[in-house]
Scaffold this motif. Sequence first.
Motif, PDB file in Angstrom:
ATOM      1  N   THR A   5       0.828  -1.199   0.000  1.00 15.59           N
ATOM      2  CA  THR A   5       0.000   0.000   0.000  1.00 15.59           C
ATOM      3  C   THR A   5       0.865   1.253   0.000  1.00 15.59           C
ATOM      4  O   THR A   5       0.558   2.245  -0.661  1.00 15.59           O
ATOM      5  N   SER A   6       1.966   1.220   0.736  1.00  8.99           N
ATOM      6  CA  SER A   6       2.887   2.360   0.742  1.00  8.99           C
ATOM      7  C   SER A   6       3.501   2.581  -0.634  1.00  8.99           C
ATOM      8  O   SER A   6       3.839   3.706  -1.002  1.00  8.99           O
ATOM      9  N   LEU A   7       3.629   1.512  -1.393  1.00  8.57           N
ATOM     10  CA  LEU A   7       4.249   1.593  -2.708  1.00  8.57           C
ATOM     11  C   LEU A   7       3.251   1.941  -3.804  1.00  8.57           C
ATOM     12  O   LEU A   7       3.645   2.317  -4.909  1.00  8.57           O
ATOM     13  N   SER A   8       1.967   1.861  -3.502  1.00  5.75           N
ATOM     14  CA  SER A   8       0.940   2.031  -4.524  1.00  5.75           C
ATOM     15  C   SER A   8       0.997   3.390  -5.222  1.00  5.75           C
ATOM     16  O   SER A   8       1.025   3.474  -6.455  1.00  5.75           O
ATOM     17  N   PHE A   9       1.015   4.469  -4.457  1.00  5.60           N
ATOM     18  CA  PHE A   9       1.024   5.811  -5.054  1.00  5.60           C
ATOM     19  C   PHE A   9       2.315   6.079  -5.830  1.00  5.60           C
ATOM     20  O   PHE A   9       2.263   6.613  -6.951  1.00  5.60           O
ATOM     21  N   PRO A  10       3.501   5.744  -5.298  1.00  7.41           N
ATOM     22  CA  PRO A  10       4.729   5.935  -6.078  1.00  7.41           C
ATOM     23  C   PRO A  10       4.709   5.197  -7.414  1.00  7.41           C
ATOM     24  O   PRO A  10       5.206   5.717  -8.415  1.00  7.41           O
ATOM     25  N   LEU A  11       4.113   4.010  -7.454  1.00  5.87           N
ATOM     26  CA  LEU A  11       4.058   3.265  -8.705  1.00  5.87           C
ATOM     27  C   LEU A  11       3.184   3.983  -9.729  1.00  5.87           C
ATOM     28  O   LEU A  11       3.528   4.047 -10.922  1.00  5.87           O
ATOM     29  N   ARG A  12       2.070   4.537  -9.276  1.00  6.59           N
ATOM     30  CA  ARG A  12       1.212   5.290 -10.199  1.00  6.59           C
ATOM     31  C   ARG A  12       1.952   6.499 -10.742  1.00  6.59           C
ATOM     32  O   ARG A  12       1.794   6.878 -11.913  1.00  6.59           O
ATOM     33  N   ARG A  13       2.749   7.126  -9.905  1.00  6.70           N
ATOM     34  CA  ARG A  13       3.499   8.304 -10.345  1.00  6.70           C
ATOM     35  C   ARG A  13       4.590   7.919 -11.346  1.00  6.70           C
ATOM     36  O   ARG A  13       4.820   8.623 -12.327  1.00  6.70           O
ATOM     37  N   ILE A  14       5.246   6.795 -11.112  1.00  6.77           N
ATOM     38  CA  ILE A  14       6.336   6.363 -11.982  1.00  6.77           C
ATOM     39  C   ILE A  14       5.819   5.895 -13.343  1.00  6.77           C
ATOM     40  O   ILE A  14       6.350   6.270 -14.394  1.00  6.77           O
ATOM     41  N   TYR A  15       4.767   5.079 -13.327  1.00 10.35           N
ATOM     42  CA  TYR A  15       4.265   4.502 -14.573  1.00 10.35           C
ATOM     43  C   TYR A  15       3.235   5.390 -15.273  1.00 10.35           C
ATOM     44  O   TYR A  15       2.985   5.218 -16.466  1.00 10.35           O
ATOM     45  N   GLY A  16       2.645   6.320 -14.508  1.00 10.74           N
ATOM     46  CA  GLY A  16       1.601   7.166 -15.070  1.00 10.74           C
ATOM     47  C   GLY A  16       0.236   6.716 -14.576  1.00 10.74           C
ATOM     48  O   GLY A  16      -0.077   5.519 -14.611  1.00 10.74           O
ATOM     49  N   PHE A  17      -0.565   7.665 -14.088  1.00  7.43           N
ATOM     50  CA  PHE A  17      -1.869   7.319 -13.518  1.00  7.43           C
ATOM     51  C   PHE A  17      -2.772   6.654 -14.548  1.00  7.43           C
ATOM     52  O   PHE A  17      -3.569   5.770 -14.219  1.00  7.43           O
ATOM     53  N   TRP A  18      -2.676   7.065 -15.806  1.00  8.95           N
ATOM     54  CA  TRP A  18      -3.560   6.522 -16.837  1.00  8.95           C
ATOM     55  C   TRP A  18      -2.963   5.295 -17.516  1.00  8.95           C
ATOM     56  O   TRP A  18      -3.592   4.702 -18.379  1.00  8.95           O
ATOM     57  N   LYS A  19      -1.752   4.927 -17.106  1.00  3.38           N
ATOM     58  CA  LYS A  19      -1.126   3.738 -17.659  1.00  3.38           C
ATOM     59  C   LYS A  19      -1.006   2.639 -16.612  1.00  3.38           C
ATOM     60  O   LYS A  19      -0.301   1.652 -16.809  1.00  3.38           O
ATOM     61  N   THR A  20      -1.688   2.843 -15.472  1.00  5.47           N
ATOM     62  CA  THR A  20      -1.686   1.875 -14.370  1.00  5.47           C
ATOM     63  C   THR A  20      -3.081   1.298 -14.209  1.00  5.47           C
ATOM     64  O   THR A  20      -4.062   2.039 -14.164  1.00  5.47           O
ATOM     65  N   HIS A  21      -3.170  -0.012 -14.118  1.00  5.24           N
ATOM     66  CA  HIS A  21      -4.461  -0.672 -13.926  1.00  5.24           C
ATOM     67  C   HIS A  21      -4.438  -1.427 -12.604  1.00  5.24           C
ATOM     68  O   HIS A  21      -3.598  -2.312 -12.396  1.00  5.24           O
ATOM     69  N   HIS A  22      -5.351  -1.067 -11.706  1.00  5.10           N
ATOM     70  CA  HIS A  22      -5.431  -1.736 -10.400  1.00  5.10           C
ATOM     71  C   HIS A  22      -6.492  -2.821 -10.440  1.00  5.10           C
ATOM     72  O   HIS A  22      -7.604  -2.601 -10.921  1.00  5.10           O
ATOM     73  N   ILE A  23      -6.138  -3.987  -9.933  1.00  6.72           N
ATOM     74  CA  ILE A  23      -7.072  -5.108  -9.855  1.00  6.72           C
ATOM     75  C   ILE A  23      -7.459  -5.318  -8.402  1.00  6.72           C
ATOM     76  O   ILE A  23      -6.617  -5.650  -7.566  1.00  6.72           O
ATOM     77  N   GLY A  24      -8.729  -5.075  -8.090  1.00  2.00           N
ATOM     78  CA  GLY A  24      -9.222  -5.245  -6.728  1.00  2.00           C
ATOM     79  C   GLY A  24      -9.548  -6.696  -6.425  1.00  2.00           C
ATOM     80  O   GLY A  24      -9.479  -7.576  -7.302  1.00  2.00           O
ATOM     81  N   ASN A  25      -9.929  -6.944  -5.185  1.00  4.61           N
ATOM     82  CA  ASN A  25     -10.220  -8.318  -4.765  1.00  4.61           C
ATOM     83  C   ASN A  25     -11.394  -8.932  -5.522  1.00  4.61           C
ATOM     84  O   ASN A  25     -11.499 -10.152  -5.644  1.00  4.61           O
ATOM     85  N   GLN A  26     -12.302  -8.081  -6.032  1.00  5.97           N
ATOM     86  CA  GLN A  26     -13.465  -8.584  -6.762  1.00  5.97           C
ATOM     87  C   GLN A  26     -13.244  -8.571  -8.268  1.00  5.97           C
ATOM     88  O   GLN A  26     -14.162  -8.881  -9.035  1.00  5.97           O
ATOM     89  N   ASP A  27     -12.037  -8.174  -8.700  1.00  5.54           N
ATOM     90  CA  ASP A  27     -11.764  -8.001 -10.129  1.00  5.54           C
ATOM     91  C   ASP A  27     -11.009  -9.168 -10.744  1.00  5.54           C
ATOM     92  O   ASP A  27     -10.403  -9.021 -11.806  1.00  5.54           O
ATOM     93  N   HIS A  28     -11.013 -10.306 -10.081  1.00  8.53           N
ATOM     94  CA  HIS A  28     -10.363 -11.465 -10.678  1.00  8.53           C
ATOM     95  C   HIS A  28     -11.105 -12.732 -10.273  1.00  8.53           C
ATOM     96  O   HIS A  28     -11.704 -12.823  -9.203  1.00  8.53           O
ATOM     97  N   ASP A  29     -11.099 -13.676 -11.173  1.00 14.45           N
ATOM     98  CA  ASP A  29     -11.735 -14.967 -10.948  1.00 14.45           C
ATOM     99  C   ASP A  29     -10.625 -16.002 -10.816  1.00 14.45           C
ATOM    100  O   ASP A  29     -10.199 -16.590 -11.797  1.00 14.45           O
TER     101      ASP A  29
END
Length: 278
Positions: free
Chosen positions: A15-39
Amino acid sequence: MHTDVFLHISKTGGTSLSFPLRRIYGFWKTHHIGNQDHDGVRPTSYCALSESEKERIRLIKGHVFYGLHEYCPGGSRYFTLLRNPVERVASFHRMLKKEWPTTKVAQMSLHEYLRQDHYTRNGQVRRVAGVPPEKGKCTKTTLDRAMENLQSHFAAAGLTERFDESLVLMKRRLGWSQYPYYVTSRVGKGKRSDGQKDGRGKTEMKAETRAIIEEQNALDVEFYRYVRERFEEAVEAEERFEEDVSRFKKRNRWFAPMAAVPLWLYRKSRRLLYLLRS
């Protein structure tokens, strides 16, 4: 073009790394998969994207299992953080006490929680091996698969206990153009668990409790030992690494106080939206 996958194992510092990763890769080039977003392993929300949208994504992150790369166009690289299994399980229990204080589980001591079998054992091995609980038991074969996957498909595997060093190693291995400056999330801080104080540090965990966690997560214990040895070898092989880590720490001490309030507001608003939707 390749897609990087951050395999976020719960209570390892992701979680601490989440925001830095969005900044590094780009907010619109990052896709987050939540607990309900995978089978199981299949990322349903990602698979629903068009091919052009998938090609735009440079980073996929979330509580996913190994195997997600099979749905990515082009090549892919994984990276992750792992944690001492005893500390991770205790931290998970503290999180439950803070985030869901009215539940039955939150009222349990850590010792009671372990006896009630309320969590997935050997969760780190399962994630890296790509074997969710519904896919069967976690065995020595699962451990071997996790080790093989780590060797073949992970650009970096850091350690929560050596967080700053891990991030610098990731920056080097993944070719990040900037440092991943962060603010610690401390999701579980401030709630009592067995052998711990309220937000004022930790006391020694009871030997009996520690032994139970180690027994229940024997494969994770062996896997963590293996990852730690690989991490130490990787760090030792890097040139001018300690100097780089020192530079990162100094800059992050300057960055963290400025970003703390905005990030706190962001995380609180995100948590509120989640509660409103559920």
